[in-house]
Design an enzyme around this catalytic site. Structure first.
Site, mmCIF file in Angstrom:
data_model
loop_
_atom_site.group_PDB
_atom_site.id
_atom_site.type_symbol
_atom_site.label_atom_id
_atom_site.label_comp_id
_atom_site.label_asym_id
_atom_site.label_seq_id
_atom_site.Cartn_x
_atom_site.Cartn_y
_atom_site.Cartn_z
ATOM 1 N N SER B 198 0.605 -1.211 -0.075
ATOM 2 C CA SER B 198 0.089 -0.035 -0.156
ATOM 3 C C SER B 198 0.731 1.089 -0.006
ATOM 4 C CB SER B 198 -0.890 -0.149 1.358
ATOM 5 O OG SER B 198 -0.163 -0.242 2.314
ATOM 6 N N ARG B 199 0.357 2.245 -0.531
ATOM 7 C CA ARG B 199 0.948 3.540 -0.227
ATOM 8 C C ARG B 199 0.731 4.095 1.149
ATOM 9 N NH1 ARG B 199 2.467 5.661 -5.158
ATOM 10 N NH2 ARG B 199 1.271 4.999 -7.007
ATOM 11 N N ILE B 201 -0.750 6.329 4.076
ATOM 12 C CA ILE B 201 -1.890 7.247 4.334
ATOM 13 C C ILE B 201 -1.483 8.336 5.558
ATOM 14 C CG2 ILE B 201 -4.254 7.141 5.209
ATOM 15 C CD1 ILE B 201 -4.629 4.533 4.016
ATOM 16 N N THR B 202 -1.020 7.680 6.631
ATOM 17 C CA THR B 202 -0.615 8.665 7.545
ATOM 18 C C THR B 202 0.712 8.524 7.824
ATOM 19 O OG1 THR B 202 -1.364 7.065 9.171
ATOM 20 C CG2 THR B 202 -3.069 8.910 8.655
ATOM 21 N N SER B 203 1.633 7.815 7.204
ATOM 22 C CA SER B 203 2.994 7.611 7.551
ATOM 23 C C SER B 203 3.920 8.429 6.494
ATOM 24 C CB SER B 203 3.307 5.986 7.419
ATOM 25 O OG SER B 203 3.199 5.531 6.067
ATOM 26 N N THR B 207 5.405 0.891 1.427
ATOM 27 C CA THR B 207 6.193 -0.073 0.500
ATOM 28 C C THR B 207 6.051 0.497 -0.649
ATOM 29 O OG1 THR B 207 6.181 -1.644 2.260
ATOM 30 C CG2 THR B 207 6.910 -2.360 -0.012
ATOM 31 N N ASP B 260 -10.926 1.749 13.135
ATOM 32 C CA ASP B 260 -10.204 0.798 12.283
ATOM 33 C C ASP B 260 -10.849 -0.397 13.195
ATOM 34 O OD1 ASP B 260 -8.738 -1.029 10.844
ATOM 35 O OD2 ASP B 260 -7.057 -0.238 11.200
ATOM 36 N N SER B 268 -9.910 -7.375 5.788
ATOM 37 C CA SER B 268 -9.420 -6.586 4.781
ATOM 38 C C SER B 268 -7.675 -7.007 4.498
ATOM 39 C CB SER B 268 -9.186 -5.255 5.217
ATOM 40 O OG SER B 268 -8.222 -4.321 4.454
ATOM 41 N N LYS B 292 0.758 0.828 15.936
ATOM 42 C CA LYS B 292 -0.761 0.416 16.068
ATOM 43 C C LYS B 292 -1.059 0.033 17.577
ATOM 44 C CE LYS B 292 -3.163 0.624 11.915
ATOM 45 N NZ LYS B 292 -3.452 -0.059 10.676
#
Lengths: 497, 497
Positions: B198-199, B201-203, B207, B260, B268, B292
Site C-alpha cells: 500500500s501507499r 496514508i498517515t505515514s 512500501t 479501524d 481486509s 498501532k
C-alpha cells in the site's frame, strides 16, 4: 496553496463543501472529509473537502466551490482563493468516544449538537453519532443532555402563562386526531396550548396536514406569539419554525435505515415541548400490532423513561397507554380527518364516537392535571365545553387567527373519484389492520392530495351483512384509485368472522 | 412522473445520484436516499434521490442528473426521463440487522459487500454498516464471510506455483522496509512472491511509495501475471488493481473518524492475501508506544485472531510480535528508505544493521515455513542468499520486469535542501519517538515529495557527544524544511540522558 475557483452552480443545502482534483489532493496530502480553511482576501471559512476523480468534475489547479462557500467568501468563478488544512470539528472526538462505548458529558453532547446545528458535520460523521447512540444505547443523563442541547440551539417560544399545556402522541394509529379536539377544549377552558405538530412521514396524514385543510399552519414565530396572546392556542406545523433544528438533521440520517434510537426519540419529543414552554404534558402511547409499540411491556418501558425525563426537565407529565389496535375516527387522510373533527366540534351526529370518547378522556385528564377541574370532574367538564359549542368557538378563533375561515363541513373538498369496498360475507368485524389502512390511503394519494384517503363505515366488533359498505376510497386519479381498491380488496384490511 | 433533465456536469465518482426540487419531492412523496427507477426509452437504471432546497440547484419539473446516470441512460440536458420509486438495496435490511446486534449470515454479508462494490450504498448506509461492526463487534464467522465476500467481488491472481509466499506488517513503525529485502531473498530462493503493497496514508512512506522510487508500481493485472511468470515475484501498489474493491470504500468511511474495526482490518488484510493466491503468510505485529499496537496483550489477541482466520481460509500463517519502539532503518521517506534497501541488497557498509537483522529473521522464517530451508537453517540460508548477491540480482530482475532500471544508490534523488539536528548534550539515546519522527518527515514533504524525509544518524542506546549529528532533514521547500526543523528541535523526538 492558491487555486482558481470553479463555480459548481449547486447549493449543497447543508455542510460547506469544496471539491479538488484527486491529483492535487494527493500532492497536498489531503483526504476526503478533511476540513480546509478557504480564504479570499480577509474573508475566511471552513469547508469539507470532497475529491473529484475526473478532471470533468474539477481539473487540476482549480477548486470546485459550492454556493454556500461562494456566498461566505463573496467569491465568483475565476477568482483565486487560498486553501490550507484546517482542524476537524471538536465533536468528532466526542463521536469517537461514544462509538467506543463511553458515556458522554454534557459539554460533549452540547458540542455535538452545536456542530450538527451549524452544519459542521458530514453525513458520515453524523451517521456515526446516530448509529453509535443506537448500537450502544444512551444513558438517561445523555438523553437529558441531548434534550437540553437541542432546546438551546434553536428558537424558543416564551408564553406568558404560568401553566402551558401540551399533548403528544407517538403515532402509528390512522385517524386519531385527538389533538384537533383536545386543544380547542383546553383553550376554551382558558388554558394556553401552543401545539406544534408534524406532517406525515409514513402515515396518510399528520396533525399538521389535517389542520392545514382548515387553516395555514406554516407561521413565523412572531405571528405565533401574537396568536398565542390573542387566542390562547394554536395548532401549527413545527417544521416551519427553527425549533430544535438539530433534530431534523438527525432524522435525515435515521430515516434511510428506519432507525429510531429510543434515546433520540425521547430527546426529540421532549425538546420540542420544552421550546414552547410546556409545563404540563400528556403523552399518548397507543399499543397495537400496527402501532409503533407492539405490546404493553414496550409501552411501560417507554412510560418510565418519559416520567424520568419529565422530572429532570421540570415538565409535569402524564403518560397514558391506549388501545392502538384499530384506526380512531372514520376518515383517513387530511380532508376526511378534518371533516370528522369539524363534525365532532359542531356536535354533528356523523362525528366518530371513538374519537369523541378518547378526546374527552384526554382533555379531561389535562383539565384535572392543570388544576382547571377537580379530580374526577375533568371528563364532565370537557364534555360540557364541547356540547356548549365553546370548544368549536375556540377552534374557529384559532383557525381565523392562523389565517383561515370558519369551516363548513360539507364544503371540505374531498377527491371526486370514489370506489367502495363491500362485505363479502356476513359476520362480525374482528380486525382492522392499521398498517394496511394507512397503505390504502397513501396509495389513494394521501397526504399529498389533501382530499384523498378513505372513509371507514364500520369499526371493530360491528356486525355486518354481506353487501354492507365497509369503506369508501377517495382519489383524484383513476389509476391510484384502482390500485388502492385492489389493495383493499385483496389484502385482509378488514377481517369478518 | 416525467421530468426534464438538467445536466449537473459533475460525476459523483460513486453511487448514482439524481437531484429533485424539494417541492416536487413533497408532491411525489419522495425522501432523500430513496431509490428511483430512472428510465429513458428502453434504458433504465436505479439512482439515489437527493433533494435540492433551492430552485438554483434544480427547479420544479426538472431532474438534476449526474454524469454516471447520464451515461447509463445515454441522456443529455433537456431530455425527458421517466422516474418512479424503486426498491432500496437488499443489503439495507442486513445492515439494520447488524445494527440491532444480530450476527449476519454468509448470504447477508455477501449481499452487503456486493452492494458496496457496485456503489449501491450511500455514505449514510455504508457508515451505518461500518459503525455497527465497530460498536457491536464481529464474530469470527462474520470476519470469514467478509473476507471471502471481498475476495469474490474483485479480480484475482492465480499463480501457477503450489507454494505462494507473502508477508504483511500491520504498520506504524517508520522505516521498516523489510518487504524490500525479504521478497528478493525469497524470489532468489525460487519462491513465488506476489507482493501487493500500500501507499502511505498517515505515514511518511508505504512500501509502494518506496518501491516506486526504483520502478513503476501501478501495473495492470495482465502485466503482473507475466512478471510473476518471468521473475517469480513483484512488489507493486495493490490500489492499482481491482483487488477486493469493497475494502477501499470501507476505508473511505472509516478514515474520517479514525475507526479501524478489528474485524474489518483482519478481513481486509486476509482478503488481499487470498486474492493473490497466498498459501504461506508471515504477519509482523510491531508493538510500541508509537505503533498501532501499544502493548503485548493487544498483539497476542490479534495474533490469535490471525491464526484462527488463517485456518478457516486455508492459508498457513506465522504471526510474529516484534519490537516497534523505534524506527527501523536510517532513512525515513520514500527515496531515503529506497537507498537504505539498495545499500543493504548491494552489501554496502552504510546499510542499516537493524533492518538487515529483522529482514534476515523474517526471510529465514519464511524459508523454513515454506520448506525451502530445514528447521533452524532459515536465517543462515537467507544470509547466504543476501551475501552472495543473489537477492540483489532478483531485485534487479523484478525492477526491470516492472519497467525500471538497475538502481544506483548514489543516483537516488534526495531533496536538495537539508538541515541538521545535533545533540545538545552528551549521553545515551534512550528514546526515539516513532510518531514524531513520522511527523517531521511528513512536514518535510514525504511521501508526496519522494526525496523528502529524514536520515537518522543514531539509534536507540547509542552514546552521543554534545554536537554529534542526530538527523538530517531533506525537503524541496525552505518553508517546509524550517517548519520540520522547528518540530524536530522543539519536540522531544530523540531523548538523550
Amino acid at each position: 496553496m492558491r487555486l482558481i475557483v470553479k463555480d459548481m452552480d449547486i447549493a449543497t443545502g447543508g455542510v460547506q463543501v469544496v471539491l479538488i482534483n484527486q491529483e492535487d489532493a494527493r500532492m497536498l496530502d489531503l483526504h476526503a472529509e478533511d476540513r480546509l480553511l478557504v480564504r479570499k482576501g480577509r474573508r475566511e471559512t471552513t469547508a469539507v473537502l470532497d475529491i473529484g476523480e475526473s478532471p470533468k468534475a474539477v481539473p487540476r489547479g482549480r477548486v470546485g466551490v459550492f454556493e454556500e462557500v461562494l456566498d461566505a467568501l463573496h467569491a465568483k468563478d475565476g477568482d483565486v482563493i487560498e486553501i490550507e488544512l484546517g482542524e476537524k470539528p471538536k465533536s468528532i472526538a466526542c463521536i469517537k468516544k461514544k462509538l467506543d462505548g463511553f458515556e458522554l458529558s454534557q459539554a460533549e453532547v452540547v458540542q455535538i449538537v452545536k456542530d450538527i446545528t451549524d452544519d459542521k458535520l458530514t453525513d458520515i460523521e453524523l451517521t456515526s453519532y446516530v448509529t453509535a447512540n443506537y448500537a450502544n444505547g444512551m444513558s438517561m443523563k445523555e438523553i437529558v443532555f441531548l434534550t437540553k442541547a437541542m432546546v438551546e440551539t434553536g428558537d424558543r417560544l416564551v408564553p406568558k402563562a404560568k401553566i402551558v399545556a401540551d399533548l403528544h402522541c407517538i403515532g402509528g394509529v390512522p385517524g386519531n386526531r385527538t389533538t384537533m379536539i383536545v386543544v380547542p377544549i383546553l383553550v376554551a377552558a382558558g388554558l394556553t396550548v401552543p401545539k406544534t405538530a408534524s406532517r406525515a412521514i409514513t402515515s396518510p396524514a399528520g396533525t399538521a396536514d389535517t389542520m392545514e385543510v382548515l387553516a395555514p399552519v406554516a407561521l413565523p414565530k412572531k405571528r405565533l406569539e401574537q396568536v398565542l396572546k390573542d387566542v390562547g392556542g394554536f395548532i401549527v406545523w413545527g417544521g416551519a419554525m427553527n425549533l430544535a433544528p438539530a433534530d431534523e438533521k438527525i432524522i435525515h440520517v435515521e430515516h434511510p435505515l428506519s432507525i429510531d434510537a429510543e434515546g433520540q426519540m425521547l430527546a426529540s419529543i421532549m425538546a420540542k415541548k420544552a421550546v414552547v414552554g410546556a409545563t404540563h404534558l400528556l403523552v399518548d402511547l397507543p399499543v397495537g400490532p400496527g402501532s409503533k409499540l407492539k405490546n404493553k411491556s414496550e409501552a411501560l418501558h417507554l412510560q418510565r423513561h418519559f416520567d424520568d425525563l419529565g422530572k429532570v426537565l421540570g415538565i409535569k407529565m402524564k403518560v397514558i397507554i391506549t388501545n392502538g389496535s384499530e384506526p380512531i375516527g372514520n376518515g383517513i387522510g387530511p380532508a376526511l380527518e378534518a371533516r370528522d373533527c369539524v363534525w365532532l366540534l359542531q356536535g354533528d351526529a356523523r362525528a366518530p364516537k371513538d374519537l369523541l370518547k378518547k378526546s374527552l378522556k384526554m382533555a379531561g385528564m389535562l383539565l384535572e392535571f392543570t388544576g382547571k377541574a377537580a379530580e374526577g370532574d375533568g371528563y364532565a367538564m370537557a364534555n360540557g365545553i364541547l356540547r356548549s359549542g365553546e370548544a368549536y368557538d375556540a377552534m374557529v378563533r384559532m383557525i381565523k387567527a392562523q389565517g383561515g375561515k370558519e369551516p363548513v363541513a360539507e364544503k371540505i373538498q374531498l377527491c371526486k373519484l370514489t370506489a367502495v369496498v363491500k362485505a363479502r360475507r356476513s359476520g362480525t368485524v374482528i380486525k382492522i389492520d392499521d398498517a394496511l389502512i394507512a397503505r390504502v390511503a397513501r396509495i389513494a394519494g394521501a397526504p399529498q392530495s389533501k382530499g384523498a384517503g378513505l372513509f371507514l363505515h364500520v369499526h371493530k366488533h360491528a356486525d355486518v351483512k354481506q353487501g354492507d359498505l365497509l369503506m369508501t376510497i377517495y382519489s383524484d386519479s383513476q389509476a391510484k384509485l384502482d390500485f388502492a381498491l385492489k389493495e383493499a380488496v385483496n389484502k385482509e384490511v378488514l377481517i369478518i368472522q
